[in-house]
Design an enzyme around this catalytic site. Sequence first.
Site, short mmCIF file in Angstrom:
data_model
loop_
_atom_site.label_atom_id
_atom_site.label_comp_id
_atom_site.label_asym_id
_atom_site.label_seq_id
_atom_site.Cartn_x
_atom_site.Cartn_y
_atom_site.Cartn_z
N GLY A 225 0.76 -1.23 0.00
CA GLY A 225 0.00 0.00 0.00
C GLY A 225 0.80 1.29 0.00
CD GLU A 260 1.18 -8.97 1.82
OE1 GLU A 260 0.22 -8.34 1.32
OE2 GLU A 260 1.03 -9.98 2.49
N PRO A 261 4.71 -4.63 -0.81
CG PRO A 261 6.74 -3.53 -1.09
CD PRO A 261 6.11 -4.70 -0.38
N GLY A 262 3.51 -3.35 -3.93
CA GLY A 262 3.48 -3.56 -5.36
C GLY A 262 3.83 -2.24 -6.05
NE ARG A 263 -0.41 2.52 -5.78
CZ ARG A 263 -1.55 2.44 -6.47
NH1 ARG A 263 -1.64 2.98 -7.66
NH2 ARG A 263 -2.60 1.81 -5.97
CE1 TYR A 303 -9.45 1.26 -9.19
CE2 TYR A 303 -7.45 1.61 -10.47
CZ TYR A 303 -8.32 0.76 -9.82
OH TYR A 303 -8.06 -0.58 -9.83
CB CYS A 329 -16.62 2.58 -29.00
SG CYS A 329 -15.78 2.36 -30.56
CD GLU A 330 -16.74 1.77 -22.42
OE1 GLU A 330 -16.84 2.41 -21.35
OE2 GLU A 330 -16.84 0.53 -22.51
#
Length: 399
Positions: A225, A260-263, A303, A329-330
């Site tokens: 996190g 447990e970092p990811g980012r 987000y 197409c959005e």
Amino acid sequence: MKGLLAALARRYGTPLYVYDAAVVRDRYRALQGAFTRPALVCYALKANSSRAVASVLAREGAGADIVSGGELGRALRAGFRPSRVVFSGVGKTEAEMTAGLRAGVKAFNVESSEELDALARVAGRLGKRAPVSIRLNPDINAKTHPHITTGRAENKFGVETGEALALYRRAAQDRRLRVTGLQCHIGSQITSLTPYARAAAAVARLAASLKAQGIPLDFADVGGGLGITYKDERPLDPRALVKTLEAAFAGQPELELLVEPGRYLVADAGLLLTAVLYRKRTSKRRFVIVDAAMTDLPRPALYDAWHPVMVVAPRKGKKTMADVVGPVCESGDFLARQRPLPPLERGDLLAVLKAGAYGFAMSSQYNSRPRAAEVLVDGGKSRLARRRETYRDLTRGEL
Ligand code: LLP
């Protein structure tokens, strides 16, 4: 940088993910090096499970945090030692538990009573003892985006303190299980130390109480996190974080500390390179239509995330506000909105920065768009890490 990006775009085409191994290594070393007691940094593979990136961390000696059988396979292929892999996730199947047990993972972070039963059953069948760590839901607000807050009682994750105690008592008496740790993860992109301090205190309290009840643990895992700077957020200083964690566990020096970092490890190491297809104006907006889309980097659409956009070789001229949008197409298909950008021509390159985490890993083939290619730059050398998907890849498996 400018020359390198232009050369990579020419060679491999766009959209293209480009990762810098040196940044990943620096991040890992800064965090791991901040600990003054036994600690393991387990890379959350979900942030970027590409082998080229994951293996940089495996070679550094990092552990891994996985959430599926697919990630288990990727972690092992990338070279992570099974004894450094923790298996998280609220819905592990028995097949995934079997694979984890056979591989010899360090622990299963168990998130419900029924999951504990299933794990015991699987271990019994295999004649093994499953290493168990319970995921605590400490009901703490990490003050981040609601979709990535995970440690509140209304979130699906973990179990509350009372239930955690009951599960530990049950696990301690079950010969198919081996109690080994305690885990918690309260959210992602956290930029304040306070929620961490509170979560660590909750974990330390429960660990101490378990020890007093004759259920000692080997490790305490406070999750991932760690936030980074996308725009003007003040990132967490890894040294300050580690200091806070070590202070919370000062009374329990026998515990190995896990994060447990990811980012934090990979976000800044990656960018998404894209070329301008067309330009257009409405009475309200200037649009820059590029060849990358929400399918390549869904964070802005999902987000409302803000990523810096850099023009690789800016032309002279007045900057005006523009929306950078993709071909999907959005109306939700945008990479950036209302950014001051210089004049652009068709074919000009833009780099969407800080895209190394939750970028390619969350990409899709929506609108039948083949996924982008990935390149790893390391020590002045670059190599293709994943080839661009073809139209045949799109229909592979269809009967
Ligand atoms: N451990 C567990 C149990 C997790 O659920 C997560 C992330 C992590 C570790 C790693 O968190 P990190 O250090 O990367 O914040 N797709 C979203 C982020 C989802 C995070 C989910 N869990 C985004 O693009 O912002």
